[in-house]
Design an enzyme around this catalytic site. Structure first.
Site, PDB file in Angstrom:
ATOM      1  N   HIS A   1       4.426   3.123  12.297  1.00  0.00           N
ATOM      2  CA  HIS A   1       3.427   4.169  12.536  1.00  0.00           C
ATOM      3  C   HIS A   1       3.910   5.304  13.423  1.00  0.00           C
ATOM      4  O   HIS A   1       3.109   6.060  13.936  1.00  0.00           O
ATOM      5  CB  HIS A   1       2.123   3.604  13.136  1.00  0.00           C
ATOM      6  CG  HIS A   1       1.413   2.665  12.211  1.00  0.00           C
ATOM      7  ND1 HIS A   1       0.134   2.219  12.435  1.00  0.00           N
ATOM      8  CD2 HIS A   1       1.787   2.092  11.055  1.00  0.00           C
ATOM      9  CE1 HIS A   1      -0.228   1.405  11.463  1.00  0.00           C
ATOM     10  NE2 HIS A   1       0.765   1.311  10.611  1.00  0.00           N
TER      11      HIS A   1
ATOM     12  N   ASP B   1      -0.151   4.336   1.040  1.00  0.00           N
ATOM     13  CA  ASP B   1      -0.401   5.318   2.106  1.00  0.00           C
ATOM     14  C   ASP B   1       0.402   5.004   3.358  1.00  0.00           C
ATOM     15  O   ASP B   1       0.877   3.878   3.550  1.00  0.00           O
ATOM     16  CB  ASP B   1      -1.898   5.391   2.445  1.00  0.00           C
ATOM     17  CG  ASP B   1      -2.437   4.113   3.072  1.00  0.00           C
ATOM     18  OD1 ASP B   1      -2.106   3.023   2.575  1.00  0.00           O
ATOM     19  OD2 ASP B   1      -3.187   4.205   4.066  1.00  0.00           O
TER      20      ASP B   1
ATOM     21  N   HIS C   1       0.827  -1.223   0.000  1.00  0.00           N
ATOM     22  CA  HIS C   1       0.000   0.000   0.000  1.00  0.00           C
ATOM     23  C   HIS C   1       0.854   1.263   0.000  1.00  0.00           C
ATOM     24  O   HIS C   1       1.908   1.315   0.623  1.00  0.00           O
ATOM     25  CB  HIS C   1      -1.016  -0.017   1.141  1.00  0.00           C
ATOM     26  CG  HIS C   1      -0.456  -0.021   2.535  1.00  0.00           C
ATOM     27  ND1 HIS C   1      -0.155   1.133   3.223  1.00  0.00           N
ATOM     28  CD2 HIS C   1      -0.165  -1.039   3.390  1.00  0.00           C
ATOM     29  CE1 HIS C   1       0.286   0.825   4.433  1.00  0.00           C
ATOM     30  NE2 HIS C   1       0.296  -0.486   4.563  1.00  0.00           N
TER      31      HIS C   1
ATOM     32  N   ASP D   1       3.045  -6.551   4.214  1.00  0.00           N
ATOM     33  CA  ASP D   1       2.668  -5.507   5.152  1.00  0.00           C
ATOM     34  C   ASP D   1       3.118  -5.845   6.568  1.00  0.00           C
ATOM     35  O   ASP D   1       2.650  -6.818   7.151  1.00  0.00           O
ATOM     36  CB  ASP D   1       1.141  -5.337   5.100  1.00  0.00           C
ATOM     37  CG  ASP D   1       0.712  -3.943   5.483  1.00  0.00           C
ATOM     38  OD1 ASP D   1       1.573  -3.145   5.889  1.00  0.00           O
ATOM     39  OD2 ASP D   1      -0.485  -3.656   5.371  1.00  0.00           O
TER      40      ASP D   1
ATOM     41  N   ASP E   1       6.173   1.164   6.591  1.00  0.00           N
ATOM     42  CA  ASP E   1       4.854   0.589   6.357  1.00  0.00           C
ATOM     43  C   ASP E   1       4.104   1.519   5.427  1.00  0.00           C
ATOM     44  O   ASP E   1       3.553   2.509   5.880  1.00  0.00           O
ATOM     45  CB  ASP E   1       4.156   0.450   7.710  1.00  0.00           C
ATOM     46  CG  ASP E   1       2.737  -0.030   7.599  1.00  0.00           C
ATOM     47  OD1 ASP E   1       2.345  -0.476   6.525  1.00  0.00           O
ATOM     48  OD2 ASP E   1       2.014   0.077   8.602  1.00  0.00           O
TER      49      ASP E   1
ATOM     50  N   GLU F   1      -4.836   1.798   2.952  1.00  0.00           N
ATOM     51  CA  GLU F   1      -4.893   0.583   3.777  1.00  0.00           C
ATOM     52  C   GLU F   1      -5.050   0.953   5.240  1.00  0.00           C
ATOM     53  O   GLU F   1      -5.784   0.311   5.988  1.00  0.00           O
ATOM     54  CB  GLU F   1      -3.619  -0.248   3.583  1.00  0.00           C
ATOM     55  CG  GLU F   1      -3.659  -1.641   4.218  1.00  0.00           C
ATOM     56  CD  GLU F   1      -3.271  -1.672   5.685  1.00  0.00           C
ATOM     57  OE1 GLU F   1      -3.570  -2.667   6.360  1.00  0.00           O
ATOM     58  OE2 GLU F   1      -2.681  -0.694   6.184  1.00  0.00           O
ATOM     59  N   GLU F   2      -4.337   2.004   5.641  1.00  0.00           N
ATOM     60  CA  GLU F   2      -4.296   2.360   7.070  1.00  0.00           C
ATOM     61  C   GLU F   2      -5.651   2.803   7.608  1.00  0.00           C
ATOM     62  O   GLU F   2      -5.879   2.784   8.811  1.00  0.00           O
ATOM     63  CB  GLU F   2      -3.261   3.468   7.318  1.00  0.00           C
ATOM     64  CG  GLU F   2      -1.832   3.103   6.916  1.00  0.00           C
ATOM     65  CD  GLU F   2      -1.232   2.009   7.791  1.00  0.00           C
ATOM     66  OE1 GLU F   2      -1.870   1.604   8.780  1.00  0.00           O
ATOM     67  OE2 GLU F   2      -0.117   1.567   7.466  1.00  0.00           O
TER      68      GLU F   2
HETATM   69 ZN   LIG Z   1       0.650  -1.335   6.459  1.00  0.00          ZN
END
Ligand SMILES: [Zn+2]
Length: 427
Positions: free
Chosen positions: A385, A86, A84, A204, A146, A180-181
């Protein structure tokens, strides 16, 4: 030892990391939720085209799609990979990746003035990365490992296969998707972009060797309670206080099945929000469980409790249960080859497989029900994150090696017989 090209992987990851592609839940009515994602997805489509793939950007779903066509006459089913574009809900403005070559296992001062330190005594996984090229942020943003490490790994695999036409393979599809997040990207994905793909993998999170095909079943519950407002002075026998009813309901929930008392393969109820006055009350909660029958029991528990409350108070409760996603395991359990193939490729790449339950959901939870079973591999980094995110170039290289081995092993096992060993219950 490097599998592919550490220089390429390092440069490409740094370029990707610098791009602000943060997704925004408050804009989830737009596809995608932020313009940076469109820019990057279009760039990735172009890059795949330049590598010789059939590639395009799907305006409707915001996915960049690439197809590396088979170079063998052998009949082999197409497979796919997802990463992903994002990044999570954390500052992504002006990301300045820091490269720490030949990392020595000592603490890293990300910002001296603000005393932001990446410390192996706090994050001991770092000690396993000594001697590698470690990449961090400057402590003021996330790094976006990520899932930009996942994207880099997929690109490196595609580059490797296009530069080595002597390596035979079937059709390989790659999709770089949005949001995705915020739990949306997988819902947007159009399976028509992956024609005849038998199965796929997301790239992921997780350390090299991690593998997940068991995720939560998830639903969202909303409950509305109707009270009766009467002047308090004349309320005797008349007022029905919605707050009292709400408290009764909440106190009847299983107090030991909550996130703070559950781990591994346990499920839970979580009250996210409860708000009330005399006139009415609203509760929003979620249900999570790996096990299908346990999950069904949890949903039934809520319906029964509402029924009981309605009997006690006279039909003042209404409940709405909405299924958010279903455990990927439901789509994998009769198809052990999908798991075995990945784990065989791990071993071939020198990795020890670490199969675990994932206490959350992935894009695969939305893609699997569309007819493409999609468990999760890894992207290599750690501390996702936030400001302490990190990855090493060697980990990304390992991902590229695993992906290439999945592709070649799929053709090999198509010829010699698939590894259909039944899945073991590892929990
Ligand atoms: Zn992810």
């Amino acid at each position: 030892m490097s599998f592919y090209n550490l220089d390429y992987e390092e440069k490409r990851f740094i370029q990707l990391a610098k791009k602000n592609t943060r997704s925004y839940y408050e804009h989830h009515d737009q596809i995608p939720s932020s313009p940076g994602q469109v820019e990057l997805a279009k760039e990735l489509a172009k890059e795949m085209e330049e590598l010789g793939l059939d590639a395009y950007y799907n305006e409707k779903t915001a996915f960049a799609i690439g197809k590396l066509s088979a170079n063998t006459a052998e009949k082999v089913t197409p497979i796919g990979f997802f990463a992903h574009v994002d990044t999570a809900d954390f500052n992504a403005v002006n990301i300045k990746p820091q490269i720490h070559e030949n990392y020595d296992g000592q603490k890293i001062i990300l910002d001296e003035k603000d005393n932001i330190v990446l410390d192996p005594t706090e994050f001991p996984d770092l000690l396993n990365l000594r001697g590698q090229t470690l990449i961090t942020s400057d402590g003021h943003t996330l790094l976006g490992v990520d899932d930009k490490a996942g994207i880099t790994g997929a690109l490196a695999m595609l580059k490797y296969l296009t530069e080595h036409p002597e390596i035979e393979h079937g059709d390989v599809f790659v999709a770089f998707g949005p949001d995705e997040e915020i739990g949306c990207g997988g819902q947007y994905f159009d399976p028509a972009d992956f024609p005849n793909v038998e199965f796929a993998y997301t790239l992921d999170n997780g350390r090299p060797g991690d593998f997940e095909y068991d995720t939560f079943n998830a639903s969202e519950v909303t409950i509305h309670i109707r009270g009766t407002v009467v002047h308090p002075g004349e309320a005797y026998g008349l007022m029905v206080n919605a707050t009292t009813l709400m408290n009764d309901f909440l106190s009847n929930l299983p107090q030991d099945q909550v996130p703070e008392k559950s781990r591994n393969h346990d499920g839970y109820f979580l009250v996210l929000h409860a708000q009330s006055n005399v006139d009415h009350a609203d509760i929003s909660m979620i249900i999570r469980d790996f096990d299908q029958s346990e999950y069904n029991r949890k949903e039934q528990f809520i319906r029964d409790l509402v029924k009981k409350m309605n009997k006690k108070y006279g039909n003042r409760f209404t409940v709405n249960i909405r299924e958010q996603y279903e455990n990927i395991y439901n789509y994998i359990k009769d198809k052990p080859y999908i798991v075995n193939l990945a784990l065989d490729a791990y071993r071939k790449s020198g990795l020890k497989p670490n199969v675990q339950s994932f206490r959350g959901g992935t894009d695969g939870n939305f893609i699997s029900p569309k007819g493409i079973p999609t468990p999760n591999l890894f992207n290599g980094g750690g501390n996702y994150h936030g400001r302490y995110e990190y990855v090493t170039v060697e980990q990304i290289d390992k991902l590229a090696e695993v992906l290439t081995n999945i592709v070649t092993e799929h053709l090999r096992q198509t010829r010699t017989g698939r590894n259909e060993k039944p899945l073991e219950k590892y929990w």
